[in-house]
Motif scaffolding. Structure first.
Motif, short mmCIF file in Angstrom:
data_model
loop_
_atom_site.label_atom_id
_atom_site.label_comp_id
_atom_site.label_asym_id
_atom_site.label_seq_id
_atom_site.Cartn_x
_atom_site.Cartn_y
_atom_site.Cartn_z
N VAL A 54 0.68 -1.43 0.31
CA VAL A 54 -0.32 0.14 0.11
C VAL A 54 1.00 1.08 0.02
CG1 VAL A 54 -1.48 1.59 1.38
CG2 VAL A 54 -2.08 -1.77 1.20
N ALA A 55 1.28 1.70 -0.85
CA ALA A 55 2.11 2.83 -1.62
C ALA A 55 3.36 2.41 -0.68
CB ALA A 55 1.68 3.84 -0.82
N GLY A 56 3.86 1.56 -1.05
CA GLY A 56 4.60 0.61 -0.32
C GLY A 56 4.61 0.02 0.47
N ARG A 57 4.06 0.06 1.69
CA ARG A 57 4.07 0.36 2.88
C ARG A 57 3.03 -1.82 3.35
NH1 ARG A 57 1.79 4.90 7.37
NH2 ARG A 57 3.58 5.87 6.08
N THR A 58 3.54 -2.82 3.95
CA THR A 58 3.40 -3.35 4.73
C THR A 58 2.03 -3.48 4.43
OG1 THR A 58 5.04 -4.31 3.98
CG2 THR A 58 3.20 -6.12 5.41
N VAL A 59 1.25 -4.36 4.26
CA VAL A 59 0.06 -4.52 5.11
C VAL A 59 0.13 -5.40 6.96
CG1 VAL A 59 -2.64 -6.02 5.46
CG2 VAL A 59 -1.71 -4.29 2.70
N HIS A 60 0.02 -4.88 7.65
CA HIS A 60 0.02 -4.90 8.78
C HIS A 60 -1.71 -5.44 9.80
CE1 HIS A 60 1.23 -6.54 13.09
NE2 HIS A 60 0.58 -5.30 13.36
N PHE A 61 -1.98 -6.43 9.74
CA PHE A 61 -3.61 -6.83 10.60
C PHE A 61 -3.39 -6.38 12.30
CE2 PHE A 61 -4.42 -9.48 6.81
CZ PHE A 61 -5.34 -8.04 6.40
N VAL A 62 -4.07 -6.15 13.10
CA VAL A 62 -3.97 -5.67 14.05
C VAL A 62 -5.56 -6.04 14.26
CG1 VAL A 62 -4.85 -4.26 16.51
CG2 VAL A 62 -2.66 -3.52 14.04
N HIS A 63 -5.58 -7.56 15.06
CA HIS A 63 -6.97 -8.78 15.57
C HIS A 63 -7.71 -7.78 16.54
CE1 HIS A 63 -5.92 -11.04 12.42
NE2 HIS A 63 -4.06 -10.97 12.58
N VAL A 64 -9.00 -7.59 15.94
CA VAL A 64 -9.87 -7.26 16.84
C VAL A 64 -11.18 -8.49 16.71
CG1 VAL A 64 -11.67 -5.79 17.31
CG2 VAL A 64 -9.53 -4.55 16.69
N ASP A 65 -11.55 -8.52 18.08
CA ASP A 65 -12.51 -9.96 17.80
C ASP A 65 -13.48 -9.03 17.65
OD1 ASP A 65 -14.55 -11.95 18.36
OD2 ASP A 65 -14.06 -12.10 20.60
N ALA A 66 -14.72 -9.04 16.76
CA ALA A 66 -15.63 -8.19 16.49
C ALA A 66 -17.18 -9.09 16.51
CB ALA A 66 -15.72 -8.16 15.46
N GLY A 67 -16.80 -10.70 17.78
CA GLY A 67 -18.02 -11.35 17.80
C GLY A 67 -18.71 -10.76 19.22
N GLY A 68 -18.13 -9.79 20.19
CA GLY A 68 -18.82 -9.62 21.23
C GLY A 68 -20.62 -8.39 21.45
N ASP A 69 -20.33 -8.02 22.44
CA ASP A 69 -20.71 -6.56 22.57
C ASP A 69 -20.71 -6.27 22.06
OD1 ASP A 69 -22.94 -5.30 23.96
OD2 ASP A 69 -21.12 -3.85 24.31
N PRO A 70 -21.13 -5.01 21.03
CA PRO A 70 -20.72 -4.18 19.72
C PRO A 70 -20.59 -2.77 20.69
CG PRO A 70 -23.01 -5.20 19.52
CD PRO A 70 -22.90 -5.61 20.34
N ALA A 71 -20.99 -2.65 21.73
CA ALA A 71 -20.28 -0.85 22.60
C ALA A 71 -19.18 -1.33 22.80
CB ALA A 71 -20.81 -1.08 23.09
N ALA A 72 -18.79 -2.58 23.21
CA ALA A 72 -17.33 -2.79 23.28
C ALA A 72 -16.78 -3.20 22.24
CB ALA A 72 -17.37 -4.61 24.36
N VAL A 73 -16.70 -3.53 21.40
CA VAL A 73 -15.99 -3.63 20.06
C VAL A 73 -15.79 -2.09 19.08
CG1 VAL A 73 -16.11 -4.25 17.34
CG2 VAL A 73 -17.07 -5.53 19.74
N GLY A 74 -16.81 -1.28 19.84
CA GLY A 74 -16.71 -0.18 19.30
C GLY A 74 -15.39 0.75 20.05
N ALA A 75 -15.30 0.37 21.55
CA ALA A 75 -14.79 0.92 22.82
C ALA A 75 -12.95 0.10 22.05
CB ALA A 75 -14.92 0.61 24.03
#
Length: 375
Positions: A54-75
């Protein structure tokens, strides 16, 4: 689902990384899709890296569990943003999580939501790349009206924004047709009480419907399909779902899939060269991410639509800026008009709504046969 990937990456920031919060479910009814979505995202990242990053940068994933309470995911996403730890957000997750994430993103970074959804999302910097009800559901019901003479339907869905919004949009889309929705029943996410499913099925039978529109998620769809088959309803009542893939069909079992139709942009059985290329790459990525089977064999399931949309979402995010790092301004431009080639064909984003080729498939045991293109 095993929870082996930390949600917050503590690796020191690198100026050569493009850091993406990858929000995927690892628990709850949608957790059944987490492993395949993770593999598909890694495949996309590897392809982007091969093409120069991506413009010469390596994609690096920061993993977030999106399976719990939506408000906690947003937080969690907000915490990453406040710490300056991410440059963008993407992933496959439910619409209630999308709403929570969109509230905290608020134009701070681009956010590609990679799932079929109910429509209408217009938050700043958010791109929704999945199918919408008019294309995916209404077109399929019209096809089933013509080919199978099905006019009377009953909706069974989970009780959150996507099923309710989709049901409302479907009713609007069916106006001025002879296709009728006789009733609706919405059940909490994660319903595992057989008595609750039995009461819902009794209501379906009493309605006199010819078919059920299933707006159920993951393991809830599996429970519904099994209860439906156990009562022998599949012999006389058709089921149709826009949110079921090969993973759910396999988990439901061959005894629970008679007269089950599914619509989506992607199916593993599409015969195009691009579909075959994605399916092959997905199998390799799944084995690498989740542990390979015996030499010469793959442990990968068929690539489902949730995996394919995740893959396409990562590519879309990387591509919207061309030769530079994607920004909210790029997302705003793409919201108005953008297009890309997916493994299931060309997709056009117009005023925030993604228009896909849409196919309909029929279950044959635990396999899906693509039988028509409906859009």
């Amino acid at each position: 689902m095993p929870d082996s990937t930390p949600e917050y990456d503590t690796r020191p920031d690198s100026p050569t990384d493009f850091r993406i919060a990858l929000a995927l479910p690892r628990r709850g009814p949608a957790g059944i899709f987490g492993l395949e979505c993770h593999a598909a995202a890694e495949l996309a990242a590897a392809e982007i890296e091969t093409a120069g990053g991506v413009a010469g940068r390596t994609v690096h994933f920061v993993h977030v569990d999106a399976g719990g309470d939506p408000a906690a995911v947003g937080a969690r996403i907000k915490g990453l943003l406040d710490a300056g730890s991410i440059d963008a957000v993407t992933g496959w997750h439910l619409s209630n999580a999308r709403q929570a994430i969109a509230k905290v993103v608020r134009g701070r970074v681009p956010y590609v939501y990679a799932a079929a959804y109910e429509g209408g999302e217009c938050s700043d910097g958010v791109l929704c790349s999945g199918e919408v009800p008019g294309d995916q559901i209404v077109a399929s019901l019209q096809w089933l009206r013509t080919e199978a003479h099905l006019r009377r339907w009953f909706i069974v869905g989970n009780d959150y924004v996507w099923p309710r919004g989709t049901a409302a949009a479907t009713r609007v889309g069916l106006q001025d047709t002879d296709i009728a929705i006789l009733g609706e029943r919405f059940l909490p996410l994660g319903t595992d009480d057989s008595a609750v499913w039995d009461r819902a099925l009794s209501e379906v039978v009493r309605s006199g419907t010819q078919g059920v529109i299933s707006l159920l998620v993951g393991s809830d769809a599996v429970r519904f399909n099994r209860a439906f088959g156990d009562r022998g309803l599949d012999a006389t009542i058709t089921r149709f779902s826009p949110f079921t893939d090969e993973t759910v069909v396999l988990a439901s079992g061959a005894d629970a899939t008679e007269n089950l139709f599914i619509s989506a942009g992607w199916f593993a059985g599409l015969g195009s060269a691009s579909a075959a290329e994605f399916a092959s790459g997905f199998a390799r990525a799944f084995d690498l991410v989740n542990g390979a089977g015996p030499i010469g064999e793959t442990a990968a399931p068929p690539a489902g639509t949730m995996a394919e949309t995740t893959y396409s979402g990562v590519h879309l995010l990387a591509d919207i800026a061309g030769a530079s790092v994607p920004t909210v301004q790029d997302a705003r431009r793409a919201f108005v008009k953008w297009g890309w080639d997916s493994p299931h064909g060309p997709v056009d984003l117009d005023d925030g709504s993604a228009r896909h080729p849409v196919h309909i498939a029929k279950a044959r045991g635990v396999e899906l046969d693509v039988i028509a293109r409906v859009r």
